[in-house]
Motif scaffolding. Structure first.
Motif, PDB file in Angstrom:
ATOM      1  N   THR A   5       0.837  -1.201   0.000  1.00  0.00           N
ATOM      2  CA  THR A   5       0.000   0.000   0.000  1.00  0.00           C
ATOM      3  C   THR A   5       0.872   1.250   0.000  1.00  0.00           C
ATOM      4  OG1 THR A   5      -1.813  -1.114   1.150  1.00  0.00           O
ATOM      5  CG2 THR A   5      -1.755   1.290   1.276  1.00  0.00           C
ATOM      6  N   ALA A   6       0.639   2.117  -0.962  1.00  0.00           N
ATOM      7  CA  ALA A   6       1.417   3.344  -1.067  1.00  0.00           C
ATOM      8  C   ALA A   6       0.945   4.368  -0.037  1.00  0.00           C
ATOM      9  CB  ALA A   6       1.287   3.926  -2.474  1.00  0.00           C
ATOM     10  N   GLY A   7       1.810   5.303   0.275  1.00  0.00           N
ATOM     11  CA  GLY A   7       1.466   6.395   1.179  1.00  0.00           C
ATOM     12  C   GLY A   7       1.315   7.704   0.426  1.00  0.00           C
ATOM     13  N   SER A   8       0.728   8.671   1.097  1.00  0.00           N
ATOM     14  CA  SER A   8       0.569  10.005   0.522  1.00  0.00           C
ATOM     15  C   SER A   8       0.995  11.029   1.570  1.00  0.00           C
ATOM     16  CB  SER A   8      -0.880  10.243   0.098  1.00  0.00           C
ATOM     17  OG  SER A   8      -1.024  11.469  -0.581  1.00  0.00           O
ATOM     18  N   PRO A   9       1.837  12.002   1.189  1.00  0.00           N
ATOM     19  CA  PRO A   9       2.426  12.913   2.184  1.00  0.00           C
ATOM     20  C   PRO A   9       1.595  14.164   2.441  1.00  0.00           C
ATOM     21  CG  PRO A   9       3.489  13.251   0.081  1.00  0.00           C
ATOM     22  CD  PRO A   9       2.476  12.152  -0.128  1.00  0.00           C
ATOM     23  N   ILE A  10       1.840  14.773   3.590  1.00  0.00           N
ATOM     24  CA  ILE A  10       1.335  16.090   3.945  1.00  0.00           C
ATOM     25  C   ILE A  10       2.520  16.918   4.436  1.00  0.00           C
ATOM     26  CG2 ILE A  10      -0.124  17.433   5.522  1.00  0.00           C
ATOM     27  CD1 ILE A  10      -2.058  15.125   5.608  1.00  0.00           C
ATOM     28  N   VAL A  11       2.590  18.153   3.976  1.00  0.00           N
ATOM     29  CA  VAL A  11       3.621  19.089   4.444  1.00  0.00           C
ATOM     30  C   VAL A  11       2.928  20.235   5.160  1.00  0.00           C
ATOM     31  CG1 VAL A  11       5.359  20.768   3.744  1.00  0.00           C
ATOM     32  CG2 VAL A  11       5.310  18.509   2.676  1.00  0.00           C
ATOM     33  N   THR A  12       3.399  20.549   6.362  1.00  0.00           N
ATOM     34  CA  THR A  12       2.875  21.676   7.139  1.00  0.00           C
ATOM     35  C   THR A  12       4.007  22.642   7.432  1.00  0.00           C
ATOM     36  OG1 THR A  12       1.231  20.240   8.194  1.00  0.00           O
ATOM     37  CG2 THR A  12       1.673  22.360   9.247  1.00  0.00           C
ATOM     38  N   VAL A  13       3.777  23.902   7.120  1.00  0.00           N
ATOM     39  CA  VAL A  13       4.764  24.949   7.422  1.00  0.00           C
ATOM     40  C   VAL A  13       4.175  25.849   8.501  1.00  0.00           C
ATOM     41  CG1 VAL A  13       6.143  26.847   6.528  1.00  0.00           C
ATOM     42  CG2 VAL A  13       5.645  24.875   5.061  1.00  0.00           C
ATOM     43  N   ASN A  14       4.887  25.977   9.602  1.00  0.00           N
ATOM     44  CA  ASN A  14       4.475  26.855  10.700  1.00  0.00           C
ATOM     45  C   ASN A  14       5.271  28.149  10.630  1.00  0.00           C
ATOM     46  OD1 ASN A  14       2.652  25.084  12.496  1.00  0.00           O
ATOM     47  ND2 ASN A  14       4.432  23.775  12.135  1.00  0.00           N
ATOM     48  N   LEU A  15       4.554  29.270  10.619  1.00  0.00           N
ATOM     49  CA  LEU A  15       5.183  30.578  10.575  1.00  0.00           C
ATOM     50  C   LEU A  15       4.773  31.380  11.799  1.00  0.00           C
ATOM     51  CD1 LEU A  15       4.481  31.575   6.846  1.00  0.00           C
ATOM     52  CD2 LEU A  15       6.496  30.395   7.756  1.00  0.00           C
ATOM     53  N   TRP A  16       5.759  31.924  12.510  1.00  0.00           N
ATOM     54  CA  TRP A  16       5.491  32.849  13.608  1.00  0.00           C
ATOM     55  C   TRP A  16       5.829  34.261  13.130  1.00  0.00           C
ATOM     56  CZ3 TRP A  16       6.971  27.871  14.508  1.00  0.00           C
ATOM     57  CH2 TRP A  16       6.298  27.165  15.514  1.00  0.00           C
ATOM     58  N   LEU A  17       4.858  35.150  13.175  1.00  0.00           N
ATOM     59  CA  LEU A  17       5.053  36.530  12.747  1.00  0.00           C
ATOM     60  C   LEU A  17       5.049  37.461  13.952  1.00  0.00           C
ATOM     61  CD1 LEU A  17       2.642  36.500   9.670  1.00  0.00           C
ATOM     62  CD2 LEU A  17       5.079  35.939   9.736  1.00  0.00           C
ATOM     63  N   ASP A  18       5.527  38.681  13.759  1.00  0.00           N
ATOM     64  CA  ASP A  18       5.641  39.610  14.893  1.00  0.00           C
ATOM     65  C   ASP A  18       4.337  40.335  15.197  1.00  0.00           C
ATOM     66  OD1 ASP A  18       5.510  41.302  12.734  1.00  0.00           O
ATOM     67  OD2 ASP A  18       7.226  42.545  13.327  1.00  0.00           O
ATOM     68  N   ARG A  19       3.259  40.022  14.454  1.00  0.00           N
ATOM     69  CA  ARG A  19       1.968  40.679  14.706  1.00  0.00           C
ATOM     70  C   ARG A  19       0.851  39.835  14.108  1.00  0.00           C
ATOM     71  NH1 ARG A  19       3.616  45.585  10.871  1.00  0.00           N
ATOM     72  NH2 ARG A  19       5.618  44.872  11.689  1.00  0.00           N
ATOM     73  N   PRO A  20      -0.369  39.979  14.601  1.00  0.00           N
ATOM     74  CA  PRO A  20      -1.509  39.298  13.979  1.00  0.00           C
ATOM     75  C   PRO A  20      -1.747  39.822  12.575  1.00  0.00           C
ATOM     76  CG  PRO A  20      -2.050  40.054  16.198  1.00  0.00           C
ATOM     77  CD  PRO A  20      -0.752  40.699  15.825  1.00  0.00           C
ATOM     78  N   VAL A  21      -2.121  38.922  11.668  1.00  0.00           N
ATOM     79  CA  VAL A  21      -2.298  39.324  10.267  1.00  0.00           C
ATOM     80  C   VAL A  21      -3.662  38.928   9.708  1.00  0.00           C
ATOM     81  CG1 VAL A  21       0.169  39.310   9.764  1.00  0.00           C
ATOM     82  CG2 VAL A  21      -1.157  37.205   9.473  1.00  0.00           C
ATOM     83  N   THR A  22      -4.494  38.271  10.506  1.00  0.00           N
ATOM     84  CA  THR A  22      -5.823  37.892  10.056  1.00  0.00           C
ATOM     85  C   THR A  22      -6.738  37.767  11.262  1.00  0.00           C
ATOM     86  OG1 THR A  22      -7.143  36.232   8.855  1.00  0.00           O
ATOM     87  CG2 THR A  22      -5.269  35.418  10.114  1.00  0.00           C
ATOM     88  N   ASP A  23      -8.010  37.934  11.022  1.00  0.00           N
ATOM     89  CA  ASP A  23      -9.011  37.748  12.067  1.00  0.00           C
ATOM     90  C   ASP A  23      -9.872  36.521  11.793  1.00  0.00           C
ATOM     91  OD1 ASP A  23      -8.244  40.139  13.414  1.00  0.00           O
ATOM     92  OD2 ASP A  23      -9.352  41.300  11.909  1.00  0.00           O
ATOM     93  N   THR A  24      -9.421  35.673  10.889  1.00  0.00           N
ATOM     94  CA  THR A  24     -10.157  34.484  10.481  1.00  0.00           C
ATOM     95  C   THR A  24      -9.397  33.244  10.921  1.00  0.00           C
ATOM     96  OG1 THR A  24     -10.989  35.682   8.551  1.00  0.00           O
ATOM     97  CG2 THR A  24     -11.206  33.284   8.527  1.00  0.00           C
ATOM     98  N   ALA A  25     -10.106  32.272  11.478  1.00  0.00           N
ATOM     99  CA  ALA A  25      -9.445  31.074  12.000  1.00  0.00           C
ATOM    100  C   ALA A  25      -8.793  30.245  10.904  1.00  0.00           C
ATOM    101  CB  ALA A  25     -10.450  30.217  12.781  1.00  0.00           C
ATOM    102  N   PHE A  26      -9.438  30.161   9.739  1.00  0.00           N
ATOM    103  CA  PHE A  26      -8.812  29.443   8.630  1.00  0.00           C
ATOM    104  C   PHE A  26      -9.288  30.038   7.310  1.00  0.00           C
ATOM    105  CE2 PHE A  26     -12.761  27.262   9.242  1.00  0.00           C
ATOM    106  CZ  PHE A  26     -13.157  26.785   7.998  1.00  0.00           C
TER     107      PHE A  26
END
Length: 449
Positions: A300-321
């Motif tokens: 059985t083959a696998g399928s990958p997921i990549v997650t990039v976490n970024l920490w910024l110096d200020r909030p940039v959105t008011d939406t959860a996703f």
């Protein structure tokens, strides 16, 4: 602890569900996890710089995950998920155009179709195309509710072919169905089999409005379920161990023991809840009765997921996703909003990430940061404080047509049952599939032992 009645190998959603259910049925359960942290492929780790608990990948719960919410209720953790029944999703397209898909206050699936009919990101042709899927959704929802196999989907049909056959325009597929497919199946629509995807649609849009609601954990994953489940099991007289790599011993078609290093634990009942690719390593030697199952798992083959976490110096959105259609990173999650932290921590997810999983951390960070700045105007002047990359190369099993058959929980070994999202639940590799398999394993073990 005294000699356990059941040993559960693997402390992800599947293993902990089985352990909690067996404990509730009166069994004394021992859970063994090979890794130093509980949670399997749905866990968290401590970032060495920020000291923040960071999920190894963003996981979303859907209201139709009935068994998952049942499990969370049983360990007192359901309140740790924020479930938004409004079904409101913000999108930012590549050209910067912003729009919001809002479901209407109608019965399913018409609440979604009504939202599509008024979504200003779509032309009238696109809206009519989306509405044309209504009868097909209703049909599969009724089949699913009645326990009837989905008759409108060929076993060799891809998601893309099914959508084309149901007259979905390229625009509707790009903005809605393709991102939903990649999120649910972790494979591109032209690769993934249609059956599991259509079943997800049947579950989401065939019941109540809650079934299509999107749930985000309020806490890191291990605090959502792994730690509460372990504490609950221990409070009932069971035990949960980490750093406990186990092998299963069988003789004459029966389970006889589990070995952890030099320790032999005699038992006649085992739930094996490891990932499909770990199955061969759990048996020493491999019993002949399991040879076909292990051969299929190995193929059985696998399928990958990549997650990039970024920490910024200020909030940039008011939406959860935010949905990012047409980009490398398909979804952006603001962990500050979801969990309530002060720091601006963004988690960007690329599912079905075969084309980028081999890229360097620097390359992936640059892509994610650029796409954030393109999508969120407030991010353009923000300073990037820290970035991390998480690769799950075998995050899920492949659901492409022609993959080996998924096994049932029952095996040819007396006292041994299997659990995991890859078991034949009919669902894709979701949290719900893992939890369903855990309940199935507990029920099967109680009947057979």
């Amino acid at each position: 602890m005294p000699t356990p009645d059941v040993v559960v190998i693997g402390a992800g959603f599947a293993g902990l569900t089985a352990a909690v259910d067996l404990t509730a049925r009166g069994a004394r359960v021992l859970v063994l996890e090979a890794r130093p942290r509980l949670g399997g492929r749905a866990t968290a780790y401590v970032d060495p710089v920020t000291r923040e608990l960071v999920d190894n990948g963003q996981h979303v719960l859907i209201g139709c995950y009935h068994e998952t919410f049942r499990f969370l209720r049983s360990i007192g953790a359901e309140h740790l998920v924020h479930l938004d029944e409004r079904l409101e999703i913000e999108y930012v397209e590549r050209d910067g155009r912003r729009s919001v898909l809002r479901a209407r206050d109608w019965p399913p699936p018409w609440h979604l179709l009504g939202g599509l009919a008024t979504w200003d990101a779509l032309s009238w042709r696109d809206r009519l195309s989306a509405l044309a899927l209504g009868p097909a959704l209703r049909k599969v929802a009724l089949q699913h509710a009645r326990g009837i196999p989905l008759q409108d989907v060929s076993s060799h049909e891809t998601v893309d072919a099914w959508l084309v056959r149901n007259r979905q325009t390229p625009r509707v597929r790009e903005l809605l169905w393709d991102p939903l497919c990649v999120a649910a199946i972790n494979q591109a629509p032209d690769v993934a089999a249609a059956g599991p995807f259509v079943r997800v649609l049947a579950q989401m849009f065939g019941g109540s409005r809650r079934d299509a609601a999107i749930g985000l954990p309020r806490v890191p994953l291990d605090e959502l379920y792994a730690r509460p489940a372990a504490e609950w099991i221990r409070a009932q007289g069971g035990d949960v161990r980490v750093n406990a790599r186990a092998t299963i011993g069988c003789e004459d078609g029966r389970v006889t023991h589990v070995r952890v290093r030099d320790e032999r634990i005699d038992t006649s009942a085992v739930v094996c809840a490891v990932a499909w690719y770990m199955l061969p390593a759990v048996f020493d030697p491999i019993p002949g009765e399991l040879a076909p199952t292990i051969a299929n798992a190995s193929a059985t083959a696998g399928s990958p997921i990549v997650t990039v976490n970024l920490w910024l110096d200020r909030p940039v959105t008011d939406t959860a996703f935010v949905g990012l259609p047409g980009r490398t990173m398909q979804w952006l999650f603001d962990k500050r909003i979801a969990i309530g932290q002060e720091a601006s921590h963004l988690s960007l997810v690329s599912s079905g990430a075969s084309e980028i999983v081999a890229a360097t951390n620097e390359e992936l960070t640059a892509v994610a940061a650029q796409e954030v700045r393109q999508a969120l105007p407030r991010a353009r002047d923000a300073r990037l404080v820290r970035a991390t990359v998480v690769r799950e190369k075998r995050a899920t099993f492949s659901l492409a047509p022609g993959q080996p058959e998924r096994p049932r929980t029952r095996t040819g070994i007396t006292g041994l049952v299997l659990a995991g999202d890859w078991i034949a639940t009919g669902l894709p590799a979701t949290i719900e599939s893992a939890v369903v398999s855990g309940y199935l394993a507990a029920s099967e073990l109680e009947r057979s032992v």
